[in-house]
Design an enzyme around this catalytic site. Structure first.
Site, PDB file in Angstrom:
ATOM      1  N   GLU A   1      10.271   0.924  10.605  1.00  0.00           N
ATOM      2  CA  GLU A   1      11.503   1.948  10.263  1.00  0.00           C
ATOM      3  C   GLU A   1      10.961   3.584  10.747  1.00  0.00           C
ATOM      4  OE1 GLU A   1      14.294   1.258   9.612  1.00  0.00           O
ATOM      5  OE2 GLU A   1      14.740  -0.476   8.651  1.00  0.00           O
TER       6      GLU A   1
ATOM      7  N   GLU B   1      10.625  16.675  14.657  1.00  0.00           N
ATOM      8  CA  GLU B   1      11.144  16.263  13.068  1.00  0.00           C
ATOM      9  C   GLU B   1      10.319  17.048  12.414  1.00  0.00           C
ATOM     10  OE1 GLU B   1       9.753  12.561  11.494  1.00  0.00           O
ATOM     11  OE2 GLU B   1      10.932  12.237  10.081  1.00  0.00           O
TER      12      GLU B   1
ATOM     13  N   CYS C   1      14.434  10.834   6.072  1.00  0.00           N
ATOM     14  CA  CYS C   1      13.809  10.317   7.397  1.00  0.00           C
ATOM     15  C   CYS C   1      15.479  10.663   8.214  1.00  0.00           C
ATOM     16  CB  CYS C   1      13.483   8.966   7.643  1.00  0.00           C
ATOM     17  SG  CYS C   1      14.976   8.137   6.165  1.00  0.00           S
TER      18      CYS C   1
ATOM     19  N   LYS D   1       0.462  -1.277  -0.083  1.00  0.00           N
ATOM     20  CA  LYS D   1      -0.279  -0.026   0.074  1.00  0.00           C
ATOM     21  C   LYS D   1       1.347   1.010   0.112  1.00  0.00           C
ATOM     22  CE  LYS D   1      -1.793   2.266   3.531  1.00  0.00           C
ATOM     23  NZ  LYS D   1      -1.549   3.855   3.200  1.00  0.00           N
TER      24      LYS D   1
HETATM   25  P1  NAD Z   1       2.697   8.149   7.823  1.00  0.00           P
HETATM   26  O1  NAD Z   1       3.468   7.585   9.250  1.00  0.00           O
HETATM   27  O2  NAD Z   1       1.530   9.255   8.773  1.00  0.00           O
HETATM   28  O3  NAD Z   1       2.266   7.516   6.790  1.00  0.00           O
HETATM   29  C1  NAD Z   1       3.276   5.781   6.711  1.00  0.00           C
HETATM   30  C2  NAD Z   1       2.563   5.537   6.006  1.00  0.00           C
HETATM   31  O4  NAD Z   1       1.010   4.694   7.232  1.00  0.00           O
HETATM   32  C3  NAD Z   1       1.589   5.918   4.556  1.00  0.00           C
HETATM   33  O5  NAD Z   1       1.269   4.632   3.499  1.00  0.00           O
HETATM   34  C4  NAD Z   1       0.179   6.263   5.438  1.00  0.00           C
HETATM   35  O6  NAD Z   1      -1.218   5.954   4.454  1.00  0.00           O
HETATM   36  C5  NAD Z   1      -0.241   4.488   6.604  1.00  0.00           C
HETATM   37  N1  NAD Z   1      -0.988   4.660   7.447  1.00  0.00           N
HETATM   38  C6  NAD Z   1      -1.305   5.774   7.955  1.00  0.00           C
HETATM   39  N2  NAD Z   1      -2.222   5.577   9.703  1.00  0.00           N
HETATM   40  C7  NAD Z   1      -1.869   4.029   9.641  1.00  0.00           C
HETATM   41  C8  NAD Z   1      -2.557   3.636  10.238  1.00  0.00           C
HETATM   42  N3  NAD Z   1      -2.500   3.750  11.613  1.00  0.00           N
HETATM   43  N4  NAD Z   1      -1.399   1.621  10.397  1.00  0.00           N
HETATM   44  C9  NAD Z   1      -1.597   1.504   9.360  1.00  0.00           C
HETATM   45  N5  NAD Z   1      -0.438   2.508   8.430  1.00  0.00           N
HETATM   46  C10 NAD Z   1      -0.723   4.106   8.343  1.00  0.00           C
HETATM   47  O7  NAD Z   1       4.155   8.681   7.876  1.00  0.00           O
HETATM   48  P2  NAD Z   1       4.080  10.104   6.282  1.00  0.00           P
HETATM   49  O8  NAD Z   1       3.554  11.207   6.454  1.00  0.00           O
HETATM   50  O9  NAD Z   1       3.823   9.412   5.248  1.00  0.00           O
HETATM   51  O10 NAD Z   1       6.025   9.809   6.369  1.00  0.00           O
HETATM   52  C11 NAD Z   1       6.809  10.566   6.719  1.00  0.00           C
HETATM   53  C12 NAD Z   1       7.059   9.223   7.966  1.00  0.00           C
HETATM   54  O11 NAD Z   1       8.291   8.568   7.841  1.00  0.00           O
HETATM   55  C13 NAD Z   1       8.451  10.452   9.087  1.00  0.00           C
HETATM   56  O12 NAD Z   1       8.522  10.575  10.124  1.00  0.00           O
HETATM   57  C14 NAD Z   1       9.773  10.455   8.721  1.00  0.00           C
HETATM   58  O13 NAD Z   1      11.035  10.036   9.329  1.00  0.00           O
HETATM   59  C15 NAD Z   1       9.313   8.975   7.881  1.00  0.00           C
HETATM   60  N6  NAD Z   1       9.995   7.982   7.601  1.00  0.00           N
HETATM   61  C16 NAD Z   1      11.014   7.290   8.132  1.00  0.00           C
HETATM   62  C17 NAD Z   1      11.866   6.347   7.742  1.00  0.00           C
HETATM   63  C18 NAD Z   1      12.799   5.341   7.855  1.00  0.00           C
HETATM   64  O14 NAD Z   1      13.004   4.300   7.212  1.00  0.00           O
HETATM   65  N7  NAD Z   1      12.937   5.242   8.652  1.00  0.00           N
HETATM   66  C19 NAD Z   1      11.835   6.211   6.302  1.00  0.00           C
HETATM   67  C20 NAD Z   1      11.116   7.578   5.084  1.00  0.00           C
HETATM   68  C21 NAD Z   1      10.276   7.872   6.006  1.00  0.00           C
END
Ligand code: NAD
Length: 474
Positions: free
Chosen positions: A244, A375, A278, A171
């Protein structure tokens, strides 16, 4: 079912549309790029059922055939790089150059993963018995991807999951689903039906996946707040988890750093992809003796950087990817201004068309201010003074996150000693952000659980199986 989207889901090798759709917004223009499907619960069940049905055959395929399948995925992505580049820029906002970089990195990455092998351990320690431990697939993997690197981060999951014999329901973020849906379409003739299912939907779909009894593992990349919810839901059938999550990486600039040499790489360590990385440098601690020179060198780089629509020639930094993130990042800048912080660069976020946030560098704000503690995940960076190295390291480590960090110095050995004291999964010397398919990437503390990349990352998509055999006496 019908809808007007040219970007259907792929379930069991078929293009599947939905009655409801989600508009995907170009963050530079706020125009609708296209609509994307909004997966129903029944359709998720169908995707999981297709992945379950495909699993026995896929895991039984010889390893070499699955390696070949990964190479075919890599070739398909590379052959369609130009079309994917335009789509990725339109939905994500990053420049054409960065979009192309992401797509080629994804194709290269999956090709490297194709060459990786699983270990086998043989033990003859017990008389009369030989024990052989191999690593077998888990079943159906649910992969959940964020919006900052939609294609690359999807590939980090697709490659190792499929190579090790699992099948997938993937997804993308509803903010950036189109390029991933397109790749799945392109792969319909490349992979057997049901092996890679790509769905797309609103806020309900992630939780449906994480509590779905037909999914054996969740590989999740996203924020720490969401990661906690994923972990809670995944307990329903003891799903394996790789999380992650977020980071607030510190960069520590030692007094002997070559300011002219580090200015550009330090700038891009913080601002690449408009800070939406990230492992971006999100707090920069600079020794008092060179603080002013570093501040003016970074300001010099910022003055030359072109912010704009990623589709325009010469754009280096695009907009922030979506409206809620724009509001959050603007909120941090407004909070700093209201608190009376000084800005080395930027400090005003216009609210005309597009989610554009100009490069903003805050001049030595208090350690407990929001712009330091949170962040940002946007082009906003606090530059912080220190005079005592132990104090800088303590401040860097006083954080719930432990994703990455960097040390900047002309003395690499001294820098490596500082690196070893950072409580993070990755530390770079005189650079940041460079990740590879060869080395483990793991968040410490609340930046995650588990590993991606390297052989450790491959093993996360497997479970050990030991077979004890009678052994002929020597
Ligand atoms: P997010 O957590 O809002 O969403 C990530 C994904 O999870 C999306 O596909 C979203 O639709 C889905 N999602 C949302 N709520 C959910 C739930 N309750 N259960 C399951 N899935 C759900 O994150 P974002 O805003 O898309 O991304 C930014 C964040 O991601 C930042 O904190 C960044 O640091 C982190 N990030 C981490 C890495 C890493 O490898 N550590 C890499 C990229 C981004």
């Amino acid at each position: 079912m019908t809808s007007d989207t040219p970007y259907p889901m792929t379930i069991d090798g078929q293009a599947i549309t939905t009655d409801q759709t989600i508009p995907v917004i170009n963050p530079a223009t706020e125009a609708v790029v296209a609509t994307a499907p909004d997966c129903t619960k029944d359709q998720l069940d169908e995707a999981v059922a297709a992945a379950r049905a495909a699993f026995p055959l896929w895991r039984a395929r010889p390893y070499a055939e699955r390696q070949a399948a990964l190479r075919a995925i890599a070739a398909t992505i590379a052959e369609n790089a130009d079309d994917l580049m335009r789509l990725l820029t339109a939905e994500q906002g990053k420049s054409h150059a960065d979009a192309l970089g992401e797509i080629h990195a994804a194709a290269w990455w999956i090709g490297v993963v194709a060459d990786q092998q699983l270990p086998e351990t043989v033990t003859d320690a017990i008389p009369g018995q030989r024990s052989i431990t191999t690593h077998v697939p888990l079943g159906v993997v649910g992969a959940i991807v964020p919006w900052n690197f939609p294609i690359l981060l999807a590939v980090w999951k697709i490659g190792p999951a499929l190579l090790t014999g699992n099948t997938l329901v993937l997804k993308p973020s509803p903010f950036t689903p189109l390029s991933t849906l397109r790749i799945a379409q392109l792969l319909q003739g490349v992979l057997p039906p049901g092996v890679l299912n790509v769905i797309c939907g609103g806020d309900s779909v992630g939780p449906w996946m994480t509590e779905h009894p037909g999914i054996n593992k969740i590989s999740f990349t996203g924020s720490t707040a969401t990661g906690r919810r994923v972990m809670q839901n995944a307990s329903v059938n003891l799903k394996r988890l790789t999380l992650e999550l977020g980071g607030n990486d510190a960069a520590i600039v030692l007094p002997d750093a070559d300011v002219d040499a580090i200015a550009e790489p330090l700038f891009w360590a913080a601002f690449k992809n408009s800070g939406q990385v990230c492992v971006a440098a999100k707090r920069v601690y600079v020794h008092d003796s060179i603080y002013d020179r570093v501040a003016s060198a970074l300001a010099g780089v910022a003055a030359k950087v072109k912010l704009g629509n990623g589709a325009d020639e010469g754009t280096q930094l695009g907009p922030v990817q979506n409206r809620p993130q724009f509001d959050r990042v603007k909120g941090l800048v407004d909070d700093s201004r209201a608190a009376g912080h000084r800005f080395i660069v930027g400090g005003e976020v216009p609210t005309n068309q597009g989610f554009f946030v100009p490069v903003t560098i805050v001049d030595n704000p208090p350690e407990d201010s929001r712009v330091v503690q949170e962040e940002a995940f946007g082009p906003v960076l606090p530059l912080l003074r220190y005079s005592d190295l132990d104090d800088a390291i303590a401040r860097a480590n006083a954080c719930e996150y432990g994703l990455g960090g960097s040390v900047w110095s002309s003395d690499h050995a001294a820098a490596a000693k500082v690196a070893a004291r950072l409580e993070t999964g990755t530390v770079w010397i005189n650079s940041a952000q460079g990740l590879t398919p060869f080395a483990a990437f793991a968040g410490h503390k609340q930046s995650g659980i588990g590993v991606e990349n390297g052989q450790d990352g491959l093993l996360e998509f497997t479970v050990p199986q030991t077979i004890h055999l009678p052994r002929e006496a020597a």
